[in-house]
Design a protein around this motif. Structure first.
Motif, mmCIF file in Angstrom:
data_model
loop_
_atom_site.group_PDB
_atom_site.id
_atom_site.type_symbol
_atom_site.label_atom_id
_atom_site.label_comp_id
_atom_site.label_asym_id
_atom_site.label_seq_id
_atom_site.Cartn_x
_atom_site.Cartn_y
_atom_site.Cartn_z
ATOM 1 N N ALA A 267 0.832 -1.213 0.000
ATOM 2 C CA ALA A 267 0.000 0.000 0.000
ATOM 3 C C ALA A 267 0.863 1.258 0.000
ATOM 4 C CB ALA A 267 -0.914 0.001 1.227
ATOM 5 N N ARG A 268 1.947 1.215 0.754
ATOM 6 C CA ARG A 268 2.865 2.355 0.827
ATOM 7 C C ARG A 268 3.607 2.527 -0.497
ATOM 8 N NH1 ARG A 268 5.928 0.446 4.690
ATOM 9 N NH2 ARG A 268 4.632 0.877 6.492
ATOM 10 N N ASP A 269 4.119 1.415 -1.027
ATOM 11 C CA ASP A 269 4.892 1.482 -2.282
ATOM 12 C C ASP A 269 4.037 1.986 -3.447
ATOM 13 O OD1 ASP A 269 6.930 0.473 -0.792
ATOM 14 O OD2 ASP A 269 6.844 -1.562 -1.636
ATOM 15 N N LEU A 270 2.763 1.635 -3.454
ATOM 16 C CA LEU A 270 1.877 2.081 -4.534
ATOM 17 C C LEU A 270 1.347 3.492 -4.286
ATOM 18 C CD1 LEU A 270 -0.217 -1.193 -5.114
ATOM 19 C CD2 LEU A 270 1.598 -0.277 -6.576
ATOM 20 N N ASP A 271 1.729 4.076 -3.153
ATOM 21 C CA ASP A 271 1.291 5.412 -2.763
ATOM 22 C C ASP A 271 -0.236 5.522 -2.671
ATOM 23 O OD1 ASP A 271 1.746 8.003 -1.931
ATOM 24 O OD2 ASP A 271 1.643 8.828 -3.968
ATOM 25 N N LEU A 272 -0.843 4.460 -2.129
ATOM 26 C CA LEU A 272 -2.299 4.466 -1.995
ATOM 27 C C LEU A 272 -2.734 5.023 -0.646
ATOM 28 C CD1 LEU A 272 -3.130 0.962 -3.521
ATOM 29 C CD2 LEU A 272 -3.110 3.192 -4.652
ATOM 30 N N VAL A 273 -1.800 5.081 0.306
ATOM 31 C CA VAL A 273 -2.117 5.582 1.652
ATOM 32 C C VAL A 273 -1.096 6.645 2.052
ATOM 33 C CG1 VAL A 273 -3.255 3.491 2.531
ATOM 34 C CG2 VAL A 273 -0.765 3.678 2.639
ATOM 35 N N ASP A 274 -1.543 7.573 2.897
ATOM 36 C CA ASP A 274 -0.609 8.565 3.451
ATOM 37 C C ASP A 274 0.101 7.996 4.662
ATOM 38 O OD1 ASP A 274 -1.314 10.951 1.759
ATOM 39 O OD2 ASP A 274 -3.276 10.410 2.543
ATOM 40 N N VAL A 275 -0.644 7.218 5.435
ATOM 41 C CA VAL A 275 -0.114 6.613 6.658
ATOM 42 C C VAL A 275 -0.608 5.181 6.697
ATOM 43 C CG1 VAL A 275 -0.075 6.729 9.191
ATOM 44 C CG2 VAL A 275 -0.424 8.839 7.860
ATOM 45 N N VAL A 276 0.279 4.237 7.033
ATOM 46 C CA VAL A 276 -0.187 2.868 7.234
ATOM 47 C C VAL A 276 0.362 2.362 8.558
ATOM 48 C CG1 VAL A 276 1.664 1.819 5.849
ATOM 49 C CG2 VAL A 276 -0.465 0.564 6.215
ATOM 50 N N VAL A 277 -0.514 1.724 9.323
ATOM 51 C CA VAL A 277 -0.187 1.252 10.660
ATOM 52 C C VAL A 277 -0.301 -0.271 10.669
ATOM 53 C CG1 VAL A 277 -1.016 1.239 13.041
ATOM 54 C CG2 VAL A 277 -1.027 3.375 11.731
ATOM 55 N N THR A 278 0.720 -0.959 11.183
ATOM 56 C CA THR A 278 0.637 -2.428 11.246
ATOM 57 C C THR A 278 0.243 -2.919 12.645
ATOM 58 O OG1 THR A 278 3.022 -2.505 11.605
ATOM 59 C CG2 THR A 278 2.257 -2.904 9.358
ATOM 60 N N ASP A 279 0.513 -2.114 13.670
ATOM 61 C CA ASP A 279 0.146 -2.496 15.032
ATOM 62 C C ASP A 279 -1.107 -1.715 15.441
ATOM 63 O OD1 ASP A 279 -0.155 -2.944 17.726
ATOM 64 O OD2 ASP A 279 1.968 -2.626 18.220
ATOM 65 N N PRO A 280 -2.221 -2.418 15.681
ATOM 66 C CA PRO A 280 -3.463 -1.708 16.035
ATOM 67 C C PRO A 280 -3.293 -0.739 17.211
ATOM 68 C CG PRO A 280 -3.893 -4.043 15.690
ATOM 69 C CD PRO A 280 -2.401 -3.877 15.629
ATOM 70 N N ALA A 281 -2.312 -1.034 18.070
ATOM 71 C CA ALA A 281 -2.083 -0.152 19.235
ATOM 72 C C ALA A 281 -1.586 1.231 18.807
ATOM 73 C CB ALA A 281 -1.082 -0.798 20.184
#
Ligand SMILES: [Zn+2]
Ligand SMILES: [Zn+2]
Length: 348
Positions: free
Chosen positions: A211-225
């Motif tokens: 998602a980051r590499d395709l520039d589809l999101v500004d911020v991506v979080v992998t840990d729900p916390a």
């Protein structure tokens, strides 16, 4: 009669290669030579591992694949809306044509016993040829590829419909929970519809970096916390005006509701499971509108295809793996592993 290769899904995480007759189009039908056929999360959830479905999701041993896109090679009697050579994406459900849902263009919601979905109750796209109703075939606009069309047939159509239900516009910041193929589609289309910030939650590191590499999101979080801080920082503590759960995961659904702004909209398209949440705190006191949304309409699917042509956007950007029909075993194994972008069978 000539024969063709096709794939069925008998369950037990296996793929069955069969040889079947090439079908002949009846009145109102066309024969398509398949060019692309996507694998959807529902194929994995309800068919590939075990046959879970009832009603609309009952798999009846047909040729699999409900994201079909191909070229018209033969017209059945009475077909006047298509020509041989047309590239078409297929709305994957044929309804009764006369109930309330069918009349407003949502055969997905048809409850008639005659309703049939490609890849579930009638033969789908995992074969060299497929029969389709002409009314279900939507011509690919200039510049829209066959893989784009296949992806619109279920996943991108589902994402687009959910975003329309949430009323996403340039006034909104968008939270997407679950960045599998439908989540990636939601992020991509959400940006085009104007969302000023797109935040993703995805525990799988490979999917998050895609998602980051395709520039589809500004911020991506992998840990729900970490999500509360990420949404807080991006929205000045307000929350996202629109959130959309594409995971079907209970915690992710609650996270989507939790981080929806007051008077915002939360849309759920991820299938299956159950949810338990504090109704007063997350829904009533914040005056949040909660929407369920299932696939899309014929009209919205046609509209999305047109928009993709105008935007010059390509859903196939989220495709991480392409396989031939003969490699369908590997295609399903990759899709079932849940770490990939979109997996598609192609004839290119
Ligand atoms: Zn699907
Ligand atoms: Zn109907």
């Amino acid at each position: 009669m000539s024969t063709m290769q096709a794939v069925r899904l008998p369950g037990g995480s296996t793929v069955e290669h069969v040889t079947v007759d090439v079908p002949t189009p009846g009145p109102g039908q066309v024969l398509l030579r398949m060019r692309a056929s996507g694998i959807c999360g529902s194929d994995i959830r309800a068919i590939y591992r075990e046959h879970l479905g009832h009603g609309a999701e009952a798999y009846q041993g047909v040729v699999a694949g409900h994201e079909p896109c191909g070229d018209v090679v033969e017209l059945g009697p009475g077909v006047r809306t298509l020509e041989v050579g047309d590239g078409v994406a297929v709305y994957h459900i044929t309804g009764c044509g006369s109930c309330d849902e069918c009349r407003i263009g949502y055969p997905i919601g048809c409850t008639s016993p005659t309703r049939a979905a490609h890849g579930w109750q009638r033969d789908g796209g995992h074969a060299e040829y497929m029969l389709a109703e002409a009314v279900s075939c939507l011509r690919l606009p200039e510049g829209v590829t066959h893989v784009d069309g296949a992806l619109v047939s279920c996943g991108f159509g589902t994402a687009y419909e959910g975003l329309l239900r949430g009323g996403v516009s340039g006034r909104d910041r968008l939270l997407v929970t679950g960045l599998g193929p439908v989540g990636l589609a939601t992020a991509m289309l959400g940006r085009h519809l104007g969302a000023s910030t797109v935040i993703g939650l995805e525990p799988n590191a490979e999917r998050a970096s895609l998602a980051r590499d395709l520039d589809l999101v500004d911020v991506v979080v992998t840990d729900p916390a970490d999500l509360a801080d990420a949404v807080g920082d991006a929205t000045g503590g307000r929350g996202c005006e629109v959130s959309m759960d594409c995971s079907g995961n209970a915690q992710a659904r609650v996270a989507a509701l939790t981080h929806t702004a007051a008077r915002g909209r939360c849309v759920m398209v991820g299938e299956g499971g159950r949810i338990d949440f504090a109704v007063s705190e997350l829904l009533i006191h914040k005056q949040v509108a909660l929407h369920g949304s299932w696939v899309t309409s014929l009209g919205h699917m046609a509209e999305l295809l047109d928009l993709l042509g105008r935007w010059g956007e390509h859903p196939e950007r989220i495709v991480s793996h392409r396989f031939s029909l003969a490699e369908a075993d590997e295609a399903y194994a990759v899709a079932a592993a849940g770490a990939s972008g979109k997996v598609v069978i192609t004839w290119d």
